[in-house]
Motif scaffolding. Structure first.
Motif, PDB file in Angstrom:
ATOM      1  N   GLN A 371       0.829  -1.207   0.000  1.00 37.98           N
ATOM      2  CA  GLN A 371       0.000   0.000   0.000  1.00 37.98           C
ATOM      3  C   GLN A 371       0.862   1.255   0.000  1.00 37.98           C
ATOM      4  O   GLN A 371       0.555   2.239  -0.687  1.00 37.98           O
ATOM      5  N   GLU A 372       1.948   1.218   0.748  1.00 36.71           N
ATOM      6  CA  GLU A 372       2.867   2.356   0.777  1.00 36.71           C
ATOM      7  C   GLU A 372       3.464   2.616  -0.603  1.00 36.71           C
ATOM      8  O   GLU A 372       3.609   3.767  -1.037  1.00 36.71           O
ATOM      9  N   LEU A 373       3.796   1.551  -1.332  1.00 39.30           N
ATOM     10  CA  LEU A 373       4.324   1.717  -2.679  1.00 39.30           C
ATOM     11  C   LEU A 373       3.291   2.362  -3.599  1.00 39.30           C
ATOM     12  O   LEU A 373       3.622   3.249  -4.401  1.00 39.30           O
ATOM     13  N   ILE A 374       2.051   1.904  -3.509  1.00 40.86           N
ATOM     14  CA  ILE A 374       0.988   2.461  -4.346  1.00 40.86           C
ATOM     15  C   ILE A 374       0.765   3.938  -4.021  1.00 40.86           C
ATOM     16  O   ILE A 374       0.661   4.788  -4.915  1.00 40.86           O
ATOM     17  N   ASP A 375       0.709   4.260  -2.733  1.00 40.85           N
ATOM     18  CA  ASP A 375       0.505   5.661  -2.328  1.00 40.85           C
ATOM     19  C   ASP A 375       1.658   6.536  -2.784  1.00 40.85           C
ATOM     20  O   ASP A 375       1.452   7.661  -3.261  1.00 40.85           O
TER      21      ASP A 375
END
Length: 393
Positions: A371-375
């Motif tokens: 999720q951090e990568l996507i954000d």
């Protein structure tokens, strides 16, 4: 306004693997999923290149033509690169897609040119065969290089995979090591450690299920009352059934077939240990980090497996289980027998296995990093989670 994450790598709205299903379930909304294969990726049952266009009214009018006329005048043009690009451009714009998560390297390579032309950040999640199987790597080698040059981040699930991706041309600074995690319910299982050996996985070359069976044949020489449960389905199941019959093991080995999560938990609860004899086939392939090994460890079972790909990281030798070299059937049999002789050791190793997975392979950690990568991709910034992962590596 927050855009939409497009996850590519879903099969007929059921997902290919449970780890992809977890991404669909747990990653933040809004998100959409594409199934099938390129150039015929589908969204909610509709093939994108047949139903989307920068000229939607003309597209609808074309659909009203008689079939024979449509096939002669229109169908051929829908296969052209320009028409395919137009369809994906229209689709991504209509759905407000601002990040693409491609499950498996091949899907990433296929969608990369469209993402690049539209400036949509691309995250590519490798899983196993897409990095290691010779035929697949050769088919995509040049497109992988182009994808590596554009992708925001590449996700690897084992140290071995990371090394392979670097050899294929990926920038180490863009690779994020993020192995899977088991679902929380597996941590709640309390095994009986009652003498049953558990194996779960596809019956296929890379799992070499017949070698597990061969090892158990040796185990029965000293432990005639032991049992082996081999759950799963695949092209080698009939071979294993035949070997069990040939070796007179029908009463000692059961083949329950494919099982769901509830059945898996019951099987783990009735086991003493988990075994899997993963190997590298002659055509070149490797596991990523097998989810079943993580699930079994989370359930409190010691693991007897092979020194293969991500397994060597998921299983701590002599602490949470035992690893033998690939095709070392006698070594596997020796460790299985040793654990059958000592249920207390099974329990102690299983407890350490559960703690190891909880600390290093949790689902929360896996989804959190993704999720951090996507954000970060959406905001065009350096991901904090990726920096932490690189420090750990």
């Amino acid at each position: 306004m927050t855009g939409t994450t497009c996850i590519i790598g879903v099969d007929d709205n059921r997902v290919l693997k449970d780890f992809v299903r977890a991404h669909v379930e747990y990653l933040s909304n809004p998100k959409i999923c594409l199934d099938h294969w390129y150039p015929d990726f589908r969204y909610e049952g509709q093939t994108i290149r047949y139903f989307y266009s920068s000229r939607p009214l003309l597209k609808r009018a074309e659909k009203l033509l008689p079939h024979a006329l449509y096939s002669r005048l229109i169908a051929r043009s829908e296969h052209s690169p320009a028409a395919i690009d137009d369809a994906y451009t229209a689709f991504f714009r209509e759905k407000n897609v601002d990040v693409i998560l491609a499950e498996f390297g091949g899907n990433g390579a296929e969608i990369c040119p469209h993402a690049k032309r539209l400036g949509i950040p691309l995250i590519v999640h490798f899983h196993g065969h897409d990095a290691h199987r010779t035929s697949e790597v050769e088919a995509f080698r040049d497109r992988y290089r182009e994808m590596f040059d554009y992708a925001f981040r590449i996700v690897s699930v084992s140290r071995m995979m990371t090394d392979t991706l670097v050899e294929l041309g990926a920038d180490p600074a863009r690779i994020v090591f993020n192995p899977y995690g088991p679902r929380d319910k597996f941590f709640e299982i309390e095994p009986t450690y009652s003498g049953n050996v558990m194996s779960l996985g596809r019956f296929t070359d890379i799992k070499a299920n017949y070698l597990t069976l061969a090892a158990f044949r040796l185990v029965l020489e000293s432990h005639p009352d032991a049992t082996l449960t081999m759950a799963g389905a695949g092209e080698l199941m009939e071979t294993c059934r035949t070997l069990a019959s040939l070796w007179g093991m029908e009463r000692s080995v059961s083949f329950p077939g494919a099982v769901n999560h509830a059945e898996t938990r019951s099987l783990f609860a009735a086991a003493s240990m988990f075994v899997q004899h993963s190997v590298t086939p002659s055509y070149g392939d490797a596991e990523g980090t097998p989810v079943t090994i993580l699930e079994a460890s989370a359930a409190g079972l010691p693991v007897v497996s092979t020194n293969h790909a991500g397994i060597r990281e998921a299983v701590v030798q002599g602490v949470t289980g035992y690893l033998v070299e690939e095709r070392d059937v006698e070594g596997m049999a020796r460790h299985i027998s040793g654990l059958l002789d000592n249920p207390a050791a099974c329990r102690e190793m299983g407890a350490r296995a559960r703690q190891h997975i909880k600390e290093n392979y949790s689902m929360k950690r896996h989804i959190g990093i993704l999720q951090e990568l996507i954000d970060a991709a959406r905001e065009r910034r350096e991901p904090r989670a990726a920096a932490l992962v690189r420090q750990d590596s």
